[in-house]
Design an enzyme around this catalytic site. Structure first.
Site, PDB file in Angstrom:
ATOM      1  N   THR A  28       0.854  -1.202   0.000  1.00 12.91           N
ATOM      2  CA  THR A  28       0.000   0.000   0.000  1.00 12.91           C
ATOM      3  C   THR A  28       0.884   1.244   0.000  1.00 12.91           C
ATOM      4  O   THR A  28       1.986   1.229   0.564  1.00 12.91           O
ATOM      5  CB  THR A  28      -0.896  -0.018   1.259  1.00 12.91           C
ATOM      6  OG1 THR A  28      -1.776  -1.141   1.156  1.00 12.91           O
ATOM      7  CG2 THR A  28      -1.734   1.254   1.381  1.00 12.91           C
ATOM      8  N   THR A  30       2.030   5.186  -2.128  1.00 16.18           N
ATOM      9  CA  THR A  30       2.278   5.743  -3.463  1.00 16.18           C
ATOM     10  C   THR A  30       3.327   4.933  -4.230  1.00 16.18           C
ATOM     11  O   THR A  30       3.246   4.821  -5.450  1.00 16.18           O
ATOM     12  CB  THR A  30       2.743   7.208  -3.341  1.00 16.18           C
ATOM     13  OG1 THR A  30       3.871   7.266  -2.456  1.00 16.18           O
ATOM     14  CG2 THR A  30       1.644   8.103  -2.802  1.00 16.18           C
ATOM     15  N   ASP A  83       6.359  -4.055  -1.262  1.00 14.01           N
ATOM     16  CA  ASP A  83       5.683  -2.983  -0.518  1.00 14.01           C
ATOM     17  C   ASP A  83       6.637  -1.806  -0.334  1.00 14.01           C
ATOM     18  O   ASP A  83       7.863  -1.964  -0.434  1.00 14.01           O
ATOM     19  CB  ASP A  83       5.237  -3.528   0.854  1.00 14.01           C
ATOM     20  CG  ASP A  83       4.095  -2.721   1.472  1.00 14.01           C
ATOM     21  OD1 ASP A  83       3.802  -1.610   0.985  1.00 14.01           O
ATOM     22  OD2 ASP A  83       3.506  -3.207   2.462  1.00 14.01           O
ATOM     23  N   ALA A  85       7.832   1.704   2.161  1.00 13.42           N
ATOM     24  CA  ALA A  85       8.148   1.904   3.581  1.00 13.42           C
ATOM     25  C   ALA A  85       8.297   3.393   3.852  1.00 13.42           C
ATOM     26  O   ALA A  85       8.546   4.178   2.932  1.00 13.42           O
ATOM     27  CB  ALA A  85       9.436   1.178   3.949  1.00 13.42           C
ATOM     28  N   ASP A  86       8.139   3.747   5.102  1.00  8.70           N
ATOM     29  CA  ASP A  86       8.343   5.146   5.498  1.00  8.70           C
ATOM     30  C   ASP A  86       9.794   5.395   5.891  1.00  8.70           C
ATOM     31  O   ASP A  86      10.304   6.494   5.689  1.00  8.70           O
ATOM     32  CB  ASP A  86       7.395   5.488   6.653  1.00  8.70           C
ATOM     33  CG  ASP A  86       5.952   5.332   6.218  1.00  8.70           C
ATOM     34  OD1 ASP A  86       5.555   6.028   5.272  1.00  8.70           O
ATOM     35  OD2 ASP A  86       5.242   4.478   6.779  1.00  8.70           O
ATOM     36  N   GLY A  99       0.455   5.229   5.712  1.00 11.75           N
ATOM     37  CA  GLY A  99      -0.846   5.225   5.034  1.00 11.75           C
ATOM     38  C   GLY A  99      -1.897   4.462   5.818  1.00 11.75           C
ATOM     39  O   GLY A  99      -3.019   4.276   5.339  1.00 11.75           O
ATOM     40  N   GLU A 105      -0.492  -5.136   6.140  1.00  6.24           N
ATOM     41  CA  GLU A 105       0.825  -5.242   5.501  1.00  6.24           C
ATOM     42  C   GLU A 105       1.704  -6.241   6.250  1.00  6.24           C
ATOM     43  O   GLU A 105       2.421  -7.033   5.641  1.00  6.24           O
ATOM     44  CB  GLU A 105       1.510  -3.879   5.473  1.00  6.24           C
ATOM     45  CG  GLU A 105       0.902  -2.925   4.452  1.00  6.24           C
ATOM     46  CD  GLU A 105       1.537  -1.545   4.470  1.00  6.24           C
ATOM     47  OE1 GLU A 105       1.496  -0.884   3.435  1.00  6.24           O
ATOM     48  OE2 GLU A 105       2.059  -1.128   5.521  1.00  6.24           O
TER      49      GLU A 105
HETATM   50  O1  LIG Z   1       0.493   2.251   5.490  1.00  2.99           O
HETATM   51  C1  LIG Z   1       1.152   2.505   4.497  1.00  2.99           C
HETATM   52  C2  LIG Z   1       2.381   1.844   4.120  1.00  2.99           C
HETATM   53  O2  LIG Z   1       3.132   1.318   5.162  1.00  2.99           O
HETATM   54  C3  LIG Z   1       3.220   2.505   3.043  1.00  2.99           C
HETATM   55  O3  LIG Z   1       3.899   1.473   2.396  1.00  2.99           O
HETATM   56  C4  LIG Z   1       4.212   3.527   3.557  1.00  2.99           C
HETATM   57  O4  LIG Z   1       3.528   4.535   4.264  1.00  2.99           O
HETATM   58  C5  LIG Z   1       5.022   4.159   2.419  1.00  2.99           C
HETATM   59  O5  LIG Z   1       4.169   4.859   1.577  1.00  2.99           O
HETATM   60  P1  LIG Z   1       4.700   5.715   0.349  1.00  2.99           P
HETATM   61  O6  LIG Z   1       5.218   4.755  -0.662  1.00  2.99           O
HETATM   62  O7  LIG Z   1       3.490   6.458  -0.125  1.00  2.99           O
HETATM   63  O8  LIG Z   1       5.744   6.645   0.876  1.00  2.99           O
END
Ligand SMILES: O=C[C@H](O)[C@H](O)[C@H](O)COP(=O)(O)O
Length: 243
Positions: A28, A30, A83, A85-86, A99, A105
């Protein structure tokens, strides 16, 4: 290259690990969404995969783009999860949940033979904690859980605001019907100790520290793609290769 393009490049590199007949956990966020878009193109060329999405949001995108889906009930063992990650530390311990999808996840990643994390270089840190740690909690007893989280952190020498995530004027509610506390403790030197302390609190459903789950990180930067592999065995070493 702009931020979106870096995410696309990381997602494209992850696609090389997807083989015909694979059962995939689909992340999940972007970055994971860029992976879904590229996966859908691959599916359109005839490759057969089945995906288990980690959120309703990802499920909706997969349906829209024609990526075949299953559930973890029907497909409880997966070959690979991809997936975002932050934050990612050198040992591939992650902070996830920005998110709000951390619970599904983590369940999906744990059911997978392999987890590949995809990200742009801004997500790399020496020590986790710049990004507030998402903690998924039961709605019942919210205030008591919030106090217990602060007290558990204090015992480990950590402190900082613990705030209820909001969507406008309402608390954010996860796909599992829970709330999220975002804990700004700063640097977390001992992620295992914090994980154990949080799990000892009854109202805590899950937290965003992913320890020992990701074995590969694909990191996109202006200078290309870096792939980091961590062998998931006690005492194993970390290999870095840059392509
Ligand atoms: O809950 C959301 C997830 O852990 C996302 O994979 C994480 O927040 C990274 O999201 P993004 O790719 O939008 O930075």
């Amino acid at each position: 290259m702009d931020a979106r393009q870096l995410k696309v490049e990381a997602a494209r590199a992850a696609l090389a690990y997807v083989g015909d007949g694979m059962r995939l956990g689909i992340g999940t966020g972007t970055t994971a969404e860029e992976f879904v878009r590229l996966l859908a193109e691959k599916v359109a060329t005839g490759i057969k995969v089945i995906g288990v999405p980690t959120s309703e949001r990802t499920a909706a995108l997969c349906r829209e783009l024609g990526v075949p889906l299953s559930t973890l009930e029907d497909t409880p063992e997966l070959d690979l999860t991809v997936d975002g990650a932050d934050e990612i530390d050198p040992d591939l311990t992650l902070i996830k949940g920005g998110g709000g999808a951390l619970l599904r996840e983590k369940i999906v990643a744990a059911a997978s033979g392999r987890m590949i994390v995809i990200a742009d270089k801004s997500k790399l840190v020496g020590t986790l904690g710049r990004f507030p740690l998402p903690i998924e909690v039961n709605q019942f007893g919210l205030r008591a859980t919030e106090i217990a989280v602060g007290a558990a952190a204090a015992k480990l020498g950590l402190s900082g605001p613990v705030t209820l995530r909001m969507t406008g004027s309402q608390p954010f509610v996860t796909d599992g019907g829970h709330f999220i506390l975002d804990a700004s403790f700063g640097r977390i030197p001992d992620t295992r100790a914090l994980s154990n302390a949080l799990f000892a609190i009854p109202g805590v459903v899950e937290h965003g520290l992913f320890i020992g789950l990701a074995s590969t990180a694909i990191i996109a930067g202006g200078d290309g793609i870096e792939t980091v592999h961590v062998a998931r065995k006690p005492g194993s070493s970390i290999d870095h290769d840059v392509a």
